[in-house]
Design a protein around this motif. Structure first.
Motif, PDB file in Angstrom:
ATOM      1  N   ARG A   1      32.152  39.510  20.789  1.00 28.25           N
ATOM      2  CA  ARG A   1      30.809  39.128  20.327  1.00 28.25           C
ATOM      3  C   ARG A   1      30.903  38.017  19.277  1.00 28.25           C
ATOM      4  NH1 ARG A   1      28.035  43.872  19.098  1.00 28.25           N
ATOM      5  NH2 ARG A   1      26.944  43.665  21.068  1.00 28.25           N
TER       6      ARG A   1
ATOM      7  N   ARG B   1      31.843  34.667  20.923  1.00 34.58           N
ATOM      8  CA  ARG B   1      30.703  34.091  21.651  1.00 34.58           C
ATOM      9  C   ARG B   1      29.689  33.489  20.688  1.00 34.58           C
ATOM     10  NH1 ARG B   1      25.858  35.942  22.616  1.00 34.58           N
ATOM     11  NH2 ARG B   1      26.346  38.110  22.114  1.00 34.58           N
ATOM     12  N   ARG B   2      29.361  34.217  19.626  1.00 36.66           N
ATOM     13  CA  ARG B   2      28.371  33.729  18.664  1.00 36.66           C
ATOM     14  C   ARG B   2      28.882  32.510  17.898  1.00 36.66           C
ATOM     15  NH1 ARG B   2      25.983  39.475  16.384  1.00 36.66           N
ATOM     16  NH2 ARG B   2      24.643  39.874  18.187  1.00 36.66           N
TER      17      ARG B   2
ATOM     18  N   ILE C   1      27.211  30.465  22.279  1.00 35.79           N
ATOM     19  CA  ILE C   1      27.000  30.732  23.702  1.00 35.79           C
ATOM     20  C   ILE C   1      26.136  31.979  23.845  1.00 35.79           C
ATOM     21  CG2 ILE C   1      28.155  31.289  25.880  1.00 35.79           C
ATOM     22  CD1 ILE C   1      30.658  29.890  24.788  1.00 35.79           C
ATOM     23  N   THR C   2      25.143  31.917  24.719  1.00 36.55           N
ATOM     24  CA  THR C   2      24.305  33.086  24.984  1.00 36.55           C
ATOM     25  C   THR C   2      24.979  33.974  26.033  1.00 36.55           C
ATOM     26  OG1 THR C   2      23.088  32.053  26.786  1.00 36.55           O
ATOM     27  CG2 THR C   2      22.204  31.733  24.547  1.00 36.55           C
ATOM     28  N   LEU C   3      24.540  35.224  26.096  1.00 35.13           N
ATOM     29  CA  LEU C   3      25.052  36.122  27.135  1.00 35.13           C
ATOM     30  C   LEU C   3      24.741  35.564  28.522  1.00 35.13           C
ATOM     31  CD1 LEU C   3      24.296  39.723  25.800  1.00 35.13           C
ATOM     32  CD2 LEU C   3      26.543  38.733  26.274  1.00 35.13           C
ATOM     33  N   ALA C   4      23.559  34.974  28.671  1.00 35.60           N
ATOM     34  CA  ALA C   4      23.172  34.406  29.970  1.00 35.60           C
ATOM     35  C   ALA C   4      24.111  33.264  30.364  1.00 35.60           C
ATOM     36  CB  ALA C   4      21.729  33.920  29.927  1.00 35.60           C
ATOM     37  N   ASP C   5      24.416  32.387  29.410  1.00 39.91           N
ATOM     38  CA  ASP C   5      25.336  31.273  29.698  1.00 39.91           C
ATOM     39  C   ASP C   5      26.725  31.787  30.048  1.00 39.91           C
ATOM     40  OD1 ASP C   5      23.336  29.422  29.183  1.00 39.91           O
ATOM     41  OD2 ASP C   5      23.979  29.083  27.103  1.00 39.91           O
TER      42      ASP C   5
ATOM     43  N   GLU D   1      25.318  39.978  32.687  1.00 37.30           N
ATOM     44  CA  GLU D   1      24.939  40.060  31.268  1.00 37.30           C
ATOM     45  C   GLU D   1      25.050  41.488  30.751  1.00 37.30           C
ATOM     46  OE1 GLU D   1      21.394  37.994  29.681  1.00 37.30           O
ATOM     47  OE2 GLU D   1      21.258  37.095  31.686  1.00 37.30           O
TER      48      GLU D   1
ATOM     49  N   SER E   1      27.299  42.646  27.671  1.00 36.35           N
ATOM     50  CA  SER E   1      26.682  43.303  26.519  1.00 36.35           C
ATOM     51  C   SER E   1      27.362  44.645  26.223  1.00 36.35           C
ATOM     52  CB  SER E   1      25.191  43.507  26.785  1.00 36.35           C
ATOM     53  OG  SER E   1      24.603  44.185  25.700  1.00 36.35           O
TER      54      SER E   1
END
Length: 192
Positions: free
Chosen positions: A17, A20-21, A25-29, A38, A42
């Motif tokens: 997490r 990614r943050r 980057i978003t979870l969707a990306d 996703e 998550s």
């Protein structure tokens, strides 16, 4: 299960997490890039799902980090550093730092050329600090065209058109610190 192994596995989700943050980057990306849903991503980040090689390999590829970094694998005790050079733009970049995000350190090698090259300035986000280890560097930043000998340093915003090359056609070696926009190297001198 060994408590140390349990601790390593429990830390994978928060590490993923954070990575990614930090990269924005978003979870969707991430789902679109890796092919992992996703909801699975998550659950993996929240610790509700255990990491498997099937999930970690595409994430390591997407983030361009070793698998050991994703899981926080304990060091084996081997003090050797296994550097993997990157060849781009006719130059060699040797990563000296391994942590994702923040300031990255590289040794950069500009090979010798029979004739000095004509500058082709480029721009990108970030801030760069460099130190000439060997050779004579030609540094073009905006309208400035400089020659830096061994021991000289420079820093500049990489959103300005810039180019690095050999000043005399001989090989040049540099130490480079590259950081995201707004991040600069800070040097503090001590008074004795």
């Amino acid at each position: 299960m060994d408590p140390r192994t349990e601790d390593v596995l429990d830390a994978v989700g928060p590490r993923l997490r954070s990575l990614r943050r930090d990269r924005g980057i978003t979870l969707a990306d991430l789902a679109a890039t890796t092919g992992i849903s996703e909801s699975t991503l998550s659950r993996l980040e929240s610790g509700q799902r255990r990491a498997t090689l099937e999930l970690l390999l595409p994430l390591a590829t997407t983030y361009d980090v070793p698998l050991d970094d994703l899981v926080g694998a304990p060091r084996t005790g081997d003090p050797r550093i296994h550097l993997k050079p990157i060849h781009r733009f006719g130059m060699t970049f040797v990563p000296l730092s391994r942590r994702p995000g923040g300031i990255q350190a590289f040794k950069m090698i500009i090979p010798a050329t029979p004739e000095p090259l004509e500058p082709t300035p480029q721009t990108h986000d970030g801030f760069e600090w460099l130190y000439v280890l060997n050779g004579r560097l030609r540094l073009v930043v905006g309208e400035r065209d400089l020659t830096l000998p061994v021991g000289e340093a420079a820093e500049f915003d990489t959103s300005a058109p810039h180019w690095l090359g050999s000043a005399d056609g001989r090989a040049v070696e540099l130490l480079i610190l590259f950081g995201p926009h707004g991040t600069r190297a800070h040097v503090r001198a001590e008074n004795h």
